[in-house]
Enzyme design. Structure first.
Site, PDB file in Angstrom:
ATOM      1  N   CYS A   2       0.856  -1.170   0.000  1.00 33.54           N
ATOM      2  CA  CYS A   2       0.000   0.000   0.000  1.00 33.54           C
ATOM      3  C   CYS A   2       0.901   1.232   0.000  1.00 33.54           C
ATOM      4  O   CYS A   2       2.068   1.148   0.347  1.00 33.54           O
ATOM      5  CB  CYS A   2      -0.874   0.011   1.236  1.00 33.54           C
ATOM      6  SG  CYS A   2      -1.802  -1.523   1.443  1.00 33.54           S
ATOM      7  N   ARG A  27       1.709   1.453  -6.022  1.00 31.88           N
ATOM      8  CA  ARG A  27       1.941   0.537  -4.910  1.00 31.88           C
ATOM      9  C   ARG A  27       0.669  -0.199  -4.493  1.00 31.88           C
ATOM     10  O   ARG A  27       0.717  -1.098  -3.661  1.00 31.88           O
ATOM     11  CB  ARG A  27       2.490   1.307  -3.713  1.00 31.88           C
ATOM     12  CG  ARG A  27       3.860   1.872  -3.942  1.00 31.88           C
ATOM     13  CD  ARG A  27       4.382   2.449  -2.677  1.00 31.88           C
ATOM     14  NE  ARG A  27       4.676   1.401  -1.726  1.00 31.88           N
ATOM     15  CZ  ARG A  27       5.887   0.928  -1.474  1.00 31.88           C
ATOM     16  NH1 ARG A  27       6.924   1.422  -2.097  1.00 31.88           N
ATOM     17  NH2 ARG A  27       6.078  -0.025  -0.599  1.00 31.88           N
ATOM     18  N   TRP A  74      -3.848  -1.925  -1.316  1.00 30.77           N
ATOM     19  CA  TRP A  74      -3.834  -3.211  -2.020  1.00 30.77           C
ATOM     20  C   TRP A  74      -4.372  -4.197  -0.988  1.00 30.77           C
ATOM     21  O   TRP A  74      -3.711  -4.485   0.004  1.00 30.77           O
ATOM     22  CB  TRP A  74      -2.418  -3.574  -2.450  1.00 30.77           C
ATOM     23  CG  TRP A  74      -2.343  -4.824  -3.280  1.00 30.77           C
ATOM     24  CD1 TRP A  74      -2.499  -4.918  -4.636  1.00 30.77           C
ATOM     25  CD2 TRP A  74      -2.079  -6.153  -2.812  1.00 30.77           C
ATOM     26  NE1 TRP A  74      -2.367  -6.220  -5.039  1.00 30.77           N
ATOM     27  CE2 TRP A  74      -2.106  -7.004  -3.940  1.00 30.77           C
ATOM     28  CE3 TRP A  74      -1.841  -6.714  -1.571  1.00 30.77           C
ATOM     29  CZ2 TRP A  74      -1.894  -8.372  -3.851  1.00 30.77           C
ATOM     30  CZ3 TRP A  74      -1.630  -8.085  -1.479  1.00 30.77           C
ATOM     31  CH2 TRP A  74      -1.655  -8.892  -2.617  1.00 30.77           C
ATOM     32  N   ASN A 100       0.298  -0.170   6.248  1.00 29.27           N
ATOM     33  CA  ASN A 100       0.786  -1.030   5.173  1.00 29.27           C
ATOM     34  C   ASN A 100       1.359  -2.255   5.865  1.00 29.27           C
ATOM     35  O   ASN A 100       2.206  -2.110   6.749  1.00 29.27           O
ATOM     36  CB  ASN A 100       1.873  -0.259   4.399  1.00 29.27           C
ATOM     37  CG  ASN A 100       2.528  -1.069   3.315  1.00 29.27           C
ATOM     38  OD1 ASN A 100       2.076  -2.156   2.975  1.00 29.27           O
ATOM     39  ND2 ASN A 100       3.617  -0.536   2.769  1.00 29.27           N
ATOM     40  N   GLY A 101       0.910  -3.449   5.525  1.00 32.75           N
ATOM     41  CA  GLY A 101       1.420  -4.655   6.181  1.00 32.75           C
ATOM     42  C   GLY A 101       0.268  -5.527   6.654  1.00 32.75           C
ATOM     43  O   GLY A 101      -0.880  -5.338   6.234  1.00 32.75           O
ATOM     44  N   GLU A 489      10.622 -14.492 -18.808  1.00 32.85           N
ATOM     45  CA  GLU A 489      10.309 -13.078 -18.590  1.00 32.85           C
ATOM     46  C   GLU A 489       9.270 -12.599 -19.615  1.00 32.85           C
ATOM     47  O   GLU A 489       8.340 -11.864 -19.276  1.00 32.85           O
ATOM     48  CB  GLU A 489      11.605 -12.251 -18.682  1.00 32.85           C
ATOM     49  CG  GLU A 489      11.438 -10.749 -18.600  1.00 32.85           C
ATOM     50  CD  GLU A 489      10.906 -10.238 -17.254  1.00 32.85           C
ATOM     51  OE1 GLU A 489      10.764 -11.034 -16.326  1.00 32.85           O
ATOM     52  OE2 GLU A 489      10.617  -9.032 -17.169  1.00 32.85           O
ATOM     53  N   LYS A 493       5.680 -11.059 -18.672  1.00 34.92           N
ATOM     54  CA  LYS A 493       5.237  -9.715 -19.111  1.00 34.92           C
ATOM     55  C   LYS A 493       3.870  -9.811 -19.762  1.00 34.92           C
ATOM     56  O   LYS A 493       2.984  -9.025 -19.480  1.00 34.92           O
ATOM     57  CB  LYS A 493       6.215  -9.103 -20.128  1.00 34.92           C
ATOM     58  CG  LYS A 493       7.547  -8.615 -19.635  1.00 34.92           C
ATOM     59  CD  LYS A 493       7.523  -7.381 -18.777  1.00 34.92           C
ATOM     60  CE  LYS A 493       7.334  -7.741 -17.345  1.00 34.92           C
ATOM     61  NZ  LYS A 493       8.480  -7.823 -16.498  1.00 34.92           N
ATOM     62  N   GLU A 496       1.054 -10.662 -17.143  1.00 34.03           N
ATOM     63  CA  GLU A 496       0.675  -9.702 -16.107  1.00 34.03           C
ATOM     64  C   GLU A 496      -0.001  -8.457 -16.656  1.00 34.03           C
ATOM     65  O   GLU A 496      -0.844  -7.885 -15.969  1.00 34.03           O
ATOM     66  CB  GLU A 496       1.858  -9.352 -15.191  1.00 34.03           C
ATOM     67  CG  GLU A 496       3.017  -8.690 -15.849  1.00 34.03           C
ATOM     68  CD  GLU A 496       4.186  -8.477 -14.877  1.00 34.03           C
ATOM     69  OE1 GLU A 496       3.988  -8.470 -13.664  1.00 34.03           O
ATOM     70  OE2 GLU A 496       5.308  -8.287 -15.373  1.00 34.03           O
ATOM     71  N   HIS A 512       8.715 -32.549 -24.544  1.00 35.36           N
ATOM     72  CA  HIS A 512       8.421 -33.426 -23.399  1.00 35.36           C
ATOM     73  C   HIS A 512       7.082 -33.077 -22.756  1.00 35.36           C
ATOM     74  O   HIS A 512       6.864 -33.404 -21.594  1.00 35.36           O
ATOM     75  CB  HIS A 512       9.558 -33.345 -22.378  1.00 35.36           C
ATOM     76  CG  HIS A 512      10.869 -33.781 -22.936  1.00 35.36           C
ATOM     77  ND1 HIS A 512      11.160 -35.100 -23.207  1.00 35.36           N
ATOM     78  CD2 HIS A 512      11.951 -33.071 -23.330  1.00 35.36           C
ATOM     79  CE1 HIS A 512      12.372 -35.182 -23.733  1.00 35.36           C
ATOM     80  NE2 HIS A 512      12.876 -33.963 -23.822  1.00 35.36           N
ATOM     81  N   LYS A 611       3.092  -2.758  -7.343  1.00 34.85           N
ATOM     82  CA  LYS A 611       4.547  -2.721  -7.379  1.00 34.85           C
ATOM     83  C   LYS A 611       5.044  -2.926  -5.960  1.00 34.85           C
ATOM     84  O   LYS A 611       4.432  -2.417  -5.020  1.00 34.85           O
ATOM     85  CB  LYS A 611       4.957  -1.332  -7.885  1.00 34.85           C
ATOM     86  CG  LYS A 611       6.406  -1.217  -8.275  1.00 34.85           C
ATOM     87  CD  LYS A 611       6.596  -1.523  -9.722  1.00 34.85           C
ATOM     88  CE  LYS A 611       8.003  -1.344 -10.178  1.00 34.85           C
ATOM     89  NZ  LYS A 611       8.272  -2.117 -11.398  1.00 34.85           N
TER      90      LYS A 611
HETATM   91  C1  F6R Z   1       7.205  -8.378 -12.874  1.00 36.45           C
HETATM   92  C2  F6R Z   1       7.596  -7.719 -11.649  1.00 36.45           C
HETATM   93  C3  F6R Z   1       7.677  -8.551 -10.411  1.00 36.45           C
HETATM   94  C4  F6R Z   1       8.913  -8.148  -9.601  1.00 36.45           C
HETATM   95  C5  F6R Z   1       8.932  -8.925  -8.276  1.00 36.45           C
HETATM   96  C6  F6R Z   1      10.163  -8.605  -7.456  1.00 36.45           C
HETATM   97  O1  F6R Z   1       7.134  -7.482 -13.938  1.00 36.45           O
HETATM   98  O2  F6R Z   1       7.830  -6.538 -11.611  1.00 36.45           O
HETATM   99  O3  F6R Z   1       7.691  -9.895 -10.717  1.00 36.45           O
HETATM  100  O4  F6R Z   1      10.048  -8.427 -10.353  1.00 36.45           O
HETATM  101  O5  F6R Z   1       7.794  -8.609  -7.520  1.00 36.45           O
HETATM  102  O6  F6R Z   1      10.226  -7.254  -7.130  1.00 36.45           O
HETATM  103  P1  F6R Z   1      11.561  -6.598  -6.646  1.00 36.45           P
HETATM  104  O7  F6R Z   1      12.536  -6.664  -7.755  1.00 36.45           O
HETATM  105  O8  F6R Z   1      11.188  -5.193  -6.282  1.00 36.45           O
HETATM  106  O9  F6R Z   1      12.024  -7.392  -5.456  1.00 36.45           O
END
Ligand code: F6R
Length: 616
Positions: A2, A27, A74, A100-101, A489, A493, A496, A512, A611
């Site tokens: 959050c 966030r 969040w 937050n938490g 990756e 991408k 998500e 396989h 994020k």
């Molecule tokens: C994907 C993404 C997440 C972060 C993951 C780790 O696009 O952004 O998978 O890579 O949550 O976050 P950090 O790097 O901040 O520890």
């Protein structure tokens, strides 16, 4: 996860808090709210949805106070409703709290408070904490030289199990905020006759560059004129004021449609910033001042253990490949969330590395603490300066790519790949790599920004491909060696931000099992770079084609594919092995981005995500 903002000063708190919340929205964006001290009570507005919703509601509320707190949520405990949005008020109306938490023992505290006559409007753990403060406050008596408000928060936190970054106000103390942290980030901004609080520096930098990073179990008591920091155990803490180097423009969208687009196109500059000043004078190796790993200590290490989550975990896998290939050292890669509970047996000669863009991911922080608890040296690769992981590690390297606001990691990921390649060089040169091979490797790394620029020039072509493929429901991403993690990756991408199902696989592993998925309805994004695996990759592509699967091939310029094999072709420039993962990532970032745009997805704030994952 959050976002938290607080303000005490001479300006209208609501305007400053709303601006901060807008910057922190990445966030968490289920709901948002703010409370302002207003003539002996709280002016409170909270709303499900985005901060813009809150801004519209707040405009009607005439919030004129100069002390306030705000929050973007969040959801953890309780659904996404107006009632569950923060701030929460205590049932006597005296306290407002943002959090937050996760408070793990909130059920037993709530039971206790119900017996004492406290009532609850929401399902959240936060409201329970807020009422516990009210309970302690009601029991406390005013004592000369101590703040009853501060004491009741401290007593409350002694009972709280779990994680928190909190900020709280009391109607009896109209120009005061008490804030504290344990496991969730909290930063105090020291401005010109004003103080700010935030869970992330990007909410502060429009008003001040001077910040104090609070540590776990610290409480800050802020008044209109000063602030003091102490621990939960009442020890005074001398504040250290740091200067933030990020500029406010770094977190503005500028002319881009989305932060993700901006950050993809920023990558050449981001890579330059990551490398700047980090090569030796003779240009044959990397220099890492902050690593705190003198050569004699490095000689005692014979294996490296990486921990990370999400995209950063993919960066670890690429780095594993490069370190094993060039430095000939064994490397293990773990999900942070698994490592912390698995209790793996590891030799004493293991060096730990945690990779985290935010430096606040709770699972990675827990992995770091677990490795340190066992006596291992732990280094980090982090983007956010002053973040908890960076501060708790024994040393590390900063990525220096500026704020990454788009929830899907892009420039931070390629910068992690670059730093991983530089680490491989650094370790290799400490072992067997020759001077001339080192010089060649450095020259190759320096080409990375230019090569990425060339791939970015293909954006219009990739956008066309995205238009043709946006309606597919399943995708495979296939690659080998260092491009297998890039395939993972690419799949992440796409998942998500577009909500399309996608899987990454090692290309030869496809037969396989995943080959059963191949049909006209399931396209494959296939990495086929020049090199010794090229003919094997072509054979795997033939197997897909034989089953009528469509292929989007990412191929090195100058490599010929049999006619008709690829349905779509994206060319990448020839490059050194250490740079290839960076160059190959860019097309899949663009492809995912344009598919998500085509589907009208909320690219920067995809559903259910946030994020910086600061809850377990
Ligand atoms: C994907 C993404 C997440 C972060 C993951 C780790 O696009 O952004 O998978 O890579 O949550 O976050 P950090 O790097 O901040 O520890």
């Amino acid at each position: 996860m959050c976002g938290i903002v607080g303000y005490i000063g001479k300006q209208k708190a609501s305007a400053i808090i709303l601006e901060g919340l807008k910057r922190l929205e990445y966030r968490g964006y289920d709901s948002a709210g703010l409370a302002v001290q207003q003539n002996g009570r709280f002016g409170l507005v909270k709303k499900v949805g985005r901060v813009d919703n809150l801004i519209a509601q707040a405009a009607k509320a005439r919030l004129t106070g100069t002390t306030g707190i705000g929050h973007t949520r969040w959801a953890t405990h309780g659904g996404v409703t107006d009632a569950n949005a923060h701030p929460h008020l205590s049932s006597d109306g005296k306290f407002a709290l943002i959090h937050n938490g996760v408070i793990e023992n909130y059920v037993s505290i709530k039971k206790f408070l119900l017996t004492k006559g406290y009532t609850f409007q929401s399902e959240t753990d936060t409201e329970v904490l807020c009422n516990l403060i009210a309970y302690h406050y009601a029991k406390e008596t005013e004592e000369e030289g101590t703040s009853r408000f501060l004491t009741s928060v401290r007593k409350t936190l002694h009972h709280a199990e779990g994680t928190y970054g909190i900020a709280t106000m009391c109607t009896d103390c109209p120009a005061e905020i008490v804030a504290a942290r344990k496991g969730s980030p909290l930063i105090l901004g020291v401005g010109d006759n004003e103080y700010l609080l935030a869970s992330d520096v990007s909410a502060l930098i429009s008003r001040t560059q001077n910040v104090v990073y609070l540590k776990d179990r610290e409480i800050v008591h802020i008044t209109a004129r000063n602030f003091s920091i102490s621990t939960l155990d009442q020890e005074d803490v001398a504040p250290v004021i740091d200067t933030v180097t990020w500029r406010v423009e770094d977190s503005d969208l500028g002319s881009s449609a989305h932060f993700m687009e901006k950050e993809i196109f920023e990558q050449p500059a981001a890579l330059e910033n990551t490398m700047r000043g980090r090569f030796s004078e003779d240009q044959s190796t990397a220099n890492f001042g902050g690593l705190n790993l003198p050569p004699f200590e490095f000689r005692q290490i014979d294996r490296i253990h990486f921990c990370a989550c999400g995209s950063a975990w993919h960066a670890c896998l690429v780095t594993e490949h490069l370190i094993e290939r060039f430095a000939r050292m064994p490397v293990e890669v773990d999900y942070s969330s698994e490592f912390r509970y698995r209790n793996s047996p590891l030799p004493a000669s293991t060096l730990f590395f945690i990779i985290s863009q935010s430096g606040e991911t709770i699972d990675s922080l827990a992995a770091l603490r677990e490795a340190k608890r066992k006596g291992y040296k732990v280094l980090t690769m982090v983007n956010v300066v002053g973040s908890t992981i960076a501060r708790e590690a024994d040393g590390g390297v900063y990525q220096h790519v500026g704020p990454e606001i788009g929830v899907a990691s892009t420039k931070a990921f390629t910068s992690q790949l670059l730093l991983g390649a530089m680490l491989a060089l650094y370790f290799a040169r400490m072992r067997d790599m020759s001077y001339s091979d080192g010089v060649e490797y450095v020259q190759a790394l320096k080409m990375a920004p230019e090569l990425v620029r060339k791939v970015l020039e293909q954006a219009p072509h990739i956008r066309e491909i995205a238009r043709r493929y946006a309606h597919y429901k399943d995708f495979l991403f296939l690659g080998r060696l260092s491009l297998f993690p890039v395939a993972l990756e690419g799949a992440l991408k796409l998942k998500e931000i577009s909500y399309i199902h996608a899987e990454g696989y090692p290309a030869a592993e496809m037969k396989h099992g995943p080959i059963a998925l191949i049909s006209e309805q399931c396209p494959s994004v296939f990495f086929a770079p020049a090199g010794e695996m090229f003919s094997k990759l072509v054979s795997s592509m033939q197997e897909i084609k034989a089953r009528r699967g469509r292929i989007i091939a990412i191929v090195t310029e100058g490599c010929e594919l049999p006619p008709g094999l690829a349905d779509e072709l994206i060319l990448i420039p020839p490059c050194h092995e250490a740079v290839l993962p960076i160059v190959a990532t860019v097309p899949v970032q663009l492809l995912s981005y344009y598919i998500a745009v085509e589907l009208c997805r909320d690219v920067d704030k995809p559903r259910n995500l946030a994020k910086s994952v600061t809850v377990e």
